[in-house]
Design a protein around this motif. Structure first.
Motif, PDB file in Angstrom:
ATOM      1  N   ALA A  14      85.219  37.371  19.728  1.00  0.00           N
ATOM      2  CA  ALA A  14      84.271  38.461  19.330  1.00  0.00           C
ATOM      3  C   ALA A  14      84.637  39.753  19.226  1.00  0.00           C
ATOM      4  O   ALA A  14      84.330  40.460  18.330  1.00  0.00           O
ATOM      5  CB  ALA A  14      82.795  38.288  20.385  1.00  0.00           C
ATOM      6  N   VAL A  15      85.471  40.036  20.296  1.00  0.00           N
ATOM      7  CA  VAL A  15      86.102  41.454  19.944  1.00  0.00           C
ATOM      8  C   VAL A  15      87.258  41.475  19.472  1.00  0.00           C
ATOM      9  O   VAL A  15      87.928  42.357  18.643  1.00  0.00           O
ATOM     10  CB  VAL A  15      86.376  41.892  21.438  1.00  0.00           C
ATOM     11  CG1 VAL A  15      86.772  43.413  21.496  1.00  0.00           C
ATOM     12  CG2 VAL A  15      84.638  42.135  22.128  1.00  0.00           C
ATOM     13  N   ASP A  16      88.305  40.630  19.811  1.00  0.00           N
ATOM     14  CA  ASP A  16      89.701  40.716  19.085  1.00  0.00           C
ATOM     15  C   ASP A  16      89.877  40.109  17.998  1.00  0.00           C
ATOM     16  O   ASP A  16      90.866  40.430  17.105  1.00  0.00           O
ATOM     17  CB  ASP A  16      90.724  40.149  20.240  1.00  0.00           C
ATOM     18  CG  ASP A  16      90.806  40.844  21.766  1.00  0.00           C
ATOM     19  OD1 ASP A  16      90.094  42.099  21.871  1.00  0.00           O
ATOM     20  OD2 ASP A  16      91.017  40.170  22.577  1.00  0.00           O
ATOM     21  N   LYS A  17      88.844  39.388  17.500  1.00  0.00           N
ATOM     22  CA  LYS A  17      89.054  38.742  16.113  1.00  0.00           C
ATOM     23  C   LYS A  17      89.858  37.734  16.056  1.00  0.00           C
ATOM     24  O   LYS A  17      90.341  37.356  14.938  1.00  0.00           O
ATOM     25  CB  LYS A  17      89.005  39.697  15.150  1.00  0.00           C
ATOM     26  CG  LYS A  17      87.843  40.983  15.245  1.00  0.00           C
ATOM     27  CD  LYS A  17      86.433  40.253  15.151  1.00  0.00           C
ATOM     28  CE  LYS A  17      85.289  41.485  15.175  1.00  0.00           C
ATOM     29  NZ  LYS A  17      84.177  40.939  15.357  1.00  0.00           N
ATOM     30  N   LYS A  18      90.381  37.260  16.988  1.00  0.00           N
ATOM     31  CA  LYS A  18      91.206  35.838  16.850  1.00  0.00           C
ATOM     32  C   LYS A  18      90.262  34.625  16.491  1.00  0.00           C
ATOM     33  O   LYS A  18      88.993  34.496  16.513  1.00  0.00           O
ATOM     34  CB  LYS A  18      91.636  35.495  18.359  1.00  0.00           C
ATOM     35  CG  LYS A  18      92.635  36.659  18.657  1.00  0.00           C
ATOM     36  CD  LYS A  18      93.232  36.043  20.180  1.00  0.00           C
ATOM     37  CE  LYS A  18      94.056  36.964  20.733  1.00  0.00           C
ATOM     38  NZ  LYS A  18      94.951  36.636  22.011  1.00  0.00           N
ATOM     39  N   THR A  19      90.871  33.658  15.999  1.00  0.00           N
ATOM     40  CA  THR A  19      90.177  32.654  15.313  1.00  0.00           C
ATOM     41  C   THR A  19      89.578  31.601  16.356  1.00  0.00           C
ATOM     42  O   THR A  19      90.414  31.662  17.422  1.00  0.00           O
ATOM     43  CB  THR A  19      90.705  31.724  14.203  1.00  0.00           C
ATOM     44  OG1 THR A  19      91.940  30.868  15.014  1.00  0.00           O
ATOM     45  CG2 THR A  19      91.489  32.481  13.127  1.00  0.00           C
TER      46      THR A  19
ATOM     47  N   MET B  65      85.474  32.366  30.656  1.00  0.00           N
ATOM     48  CA  MET B  65      84.775  32.409  29.492  1.00  0.00           C
ATOM     49  C   MET B  65      84.346  33.558  28.860  1.00  0.00           C
ATOM     50  O   MET B  65      84.349  33.829  27.654  1.00  0.00           O
ATOM     51  CB  MET B  65      83.288  31.460  29.592  1.00  0.00           C
ATOM     52  CG  MET B  65      83.436  30.040  30.033  1.00  0.00           C
ATOM     53  SD  MET B  65      84.409  29.253  28.592  1.00  0.00           S
ATOM     54  CE  MET B  65      83.746  29.611  26.991  1.00  0.00           C
ATOM     55  N   GLN B  66      84.387  34.664  29.626  1.00  0.00           N
ATOM     56  CA  GLN B  66      84.190  36.115  29.170  1.00  0.00           C
ATOM     57  C   GLN B  66      85.410  36.611  28.388  1.00  0.00           C
ATOM     58  O   GLN B  66      85.465  37.029  27.123  1.00  0.00           O
ATOM     59  CB  GLN B  66      84.081  37.274  30.282  1.00  0.00           C
ATOM     60  CG  GLN B  66      82.621  37.025  30.778  1.00  0.00           C
ATOM     61  CD  GLN B  66      82.140  38.301  31.869  1.00  0.00           C
ATOM     62  OE1 GLN B  66      83.347  38.868  32.131  1.00  0.00           O
ATOM     63  NE2 GLN B  66      81.075  38.450  32.011  1.00  0.00           N
ATOM     64  N   ARG B  67      86.438  36.020  29.021  1.00  0.00           N
ATOM     65  CA  ARG B  67      87.925  36.298  28.230  1.00  0.00           C
ATOM     66  C   ARG B  67      87.934  35.600  26.894  1.00  0.00           C
ATOM     67  O   ARG B  67      88.280  36.294  25.890  1.00  0.00           O
ATOM     68  CB  ARG B  67      88.950  36.042  29.164  1.00  0.00           C
ATOM     69  CG  ARG B  67      90.307  36.116  28.556  1.00  0.00           C
ATOM     70  CD  ARG B  67      91.599  35.989  29.363  1.00  0.00           C
ATOM     71  NE  ARG B  67      91.679  34.660  30.128  1.00  0.00           N
ATOM     72  CZ  ARG B  67      91.909  33.431  29.491  1.00  0.00           C
ATOM     73  NH1 ARG B  67      92.421  33.519  28.208  1.00  0.00           N
ATOM     74  NH2 ARG B  67      92.125  32.260  30.306  1.00  0.00           N
ATOM     75  N   LEU B  68      87.618  34.342  26.913  1.00  0.00           N
ATOM     76  CA  LEU B  68      87.802  33.614  25.585  1.00  0.00           C
ATOM     77  C   LEU B  68      86.899  33.927  24.719  1.00  0.00           C
ATOM     78  O   LEU B  68      87.145  34.161  23.455  1.00  0.00           O
ATOM     79  CB  LEU B  68      87.756  31.998  25.830  1.00  0.00           C
ATOM     80  CG  LEU B  68      88.633  31.321  26.965  1.00  0.00           C
ATOM     81  CD1 LEU B  68      88.092  29.967  26.972  1.00  0.00           C
ATOM     82  CD2 LEU B  68      89.938  31.675  26.318  1.00  0.00           C
ATOM     83  N   ASN B  69      85.557  34.270  25.117  1.00  0.00           N
ATOM     84  CA  ASN B  69      84.466  34.894  24.181  1.00  0.00           C
ATOM     85  C   ASN B  69      84.987  36.246  23.484  1.00  0.00           C
ATOM     86  O   ASN B  69      84.861  36.703  22.512  1.00  0.00           O
ATOM     87  CB  ASN B  69      83.190  34.899  24.992  1.00  0.00           C
ATOM     88  CG  ASN B  69      82.635  33.933  25.271  1.00  0.00           C
ATOM     89  OD1 ASN B  69      82.642  32.819  24.350  1.00  0.00           O
ATOM     90  ND2 ASN B  69      81.589  33.497  26.291  1.00  0.00           N
ATOM     91  N   SER B  70      85.724  36.948  24.409  1.00  0.00           N
ATOM     92  CA  SER B  70      85.913  38.312  24.073  1.00  0.00           C
ATOM     93  C   SER B  70      87.271  38.206  22.830  1.00  0.00           C
ATOM     94  O   SER B  70      87.381  38.975  22.035  1.00  0.00           O
ATOM     95  CB  SER B  70      86.543  39.214  25.202  1.00  0.00           C
ATOM     96  OG  SER B  70      87.103  40.263  24.793  1.00  0.00           O
TER      97      SER B  70
END
Length: 297
Positions: free
Chosen positions: A278-283, A270-275
């Protein structure tokens, strides 16, 4: 038997063979709910895509507040959404006992079951609350635990705290935290805001700490430090699909379908998906689709 009769018989035999060989596609419309922060937007979209692949027509209603979403589930406006065990325990069922993660799940499963809500298998993603601070801030550099933060407030240090709109009013939020740790942050030091704004405000120095969620992708990306909940105030918040019993009785396949995802999720995932959002700006749509593909769903 004439030619047309033979043809009709052949077509019928083929259709029956295909019906036996192919898995049955689900039919019906499912309304999937979700809250208004990154993790919930991802999991609601993931659920939508997954159910559509299984033949459902899905109406997604995300971006909702916790209490509004729960009410929508109870009154039938929403058929399912992913809730956190600690939220149900404290916010909806008013249980203040300190319970283990397993006890928390069993308690909410039993209590919500009496209300016609079925908790499926929980994930290992524990999105509990966490206070984080940035490096290089004299106000917080010497804080390692929430007890340290409480002592600083008692000593008059004006630590500027960013929170979600709900957190200051929740018994499993600031209200209960202040009682357990015996401090008052003070209204002037607490800044409820959109969760998407809290991390930039912390990074640029407008805030000194924020009430984060343990699976937030920005924690590692911004090199933030998590204060230890040394009194164990925050309960376990296992991310879990919850379905109205009426809906599950009508569509029993939902159990295996949703649990095929819930049993694979953990904090790191979940941290990876959230990142990625939120961070990498993927949709949200792309992140959900990529994850479902990666697990063969």
């Amino acid at each position: 038997m004439n030619f047309m009769s033979k043809l009709a018989k052949g077509l019928l035999s083929t259709a029956l063979a295909l019906a036996v060989a192919a898995p049955a596609m689900a039919e019906g419309k499912i309304t999937v709910g979700g809250k208004g922060f990154t993790e919930q937007l991802i999991i609601a979209e993931m659920t939508k895509q997954l159910l559509e692949k299984h033949g459902y027509t899905v109406d997604k209603k995300d971006g909702m507040g916790t209490k509004i979403l729960r009410a929508a589930l109870e009154n039938g406006e929403v058929d399912l959404y992913w809730e956190y065990t600690g939220t149900s325990l404290i916010t909806f069922n008013k249980v203040t006992d300190r319970l283990s993660p397993e006890e928390t799940y069993e308690r909410v499963k039993q209590m919500d079951g009496e209300k016609g809500l079925v908790w499926l298998a929980p994930s290992k993603a524990n999105n509990t609350y966490a206070f984080v601070v940035r490096p290089g801030n004299p106000k917080t550099d010497n804080l390692n635990t929430i007890s340290d933060m409480a002592a600083a407030y008692r000593d008059g240090v004006e630590i500027q705290m960013g929170t979600s709109a709900e957190f200051p009013k929740r018994p499993d939020g600031l209200l209960g935290l202040e009682e357990t740790y015996e401090f008052e942050a003070g209204r002037a030091n607490v800044h409820p805001m959109d969760l998407g704004l809290t991390y930039p405000a912390l990074a640029n120095g407008d805030l000194d700490t924020i009430s984060a969620q343990a699976t937030d992708g920005q924690i590692a990306a911004l090199n933030l430090r998590v204060l230890i909940d040394d009194k164990g105030f925050f309960p376990n918040y296992a991310l879990t699909p919850v379905v109205r019993k009426e809906v599950l009785d009508q569509h029993p396949d939902l159990k295996d379908t949703l649990e095929a995802v819930s049993t694979k999720l953990d904090d790191a995932t979940m941290q990876r998906l959230n990142s990625e959002v939120a961070v990498d700006k993927k949709t949200v749509e792309a992140v959900a689709a990529d994850y479902l593909t990666s697990i063969g769903m």
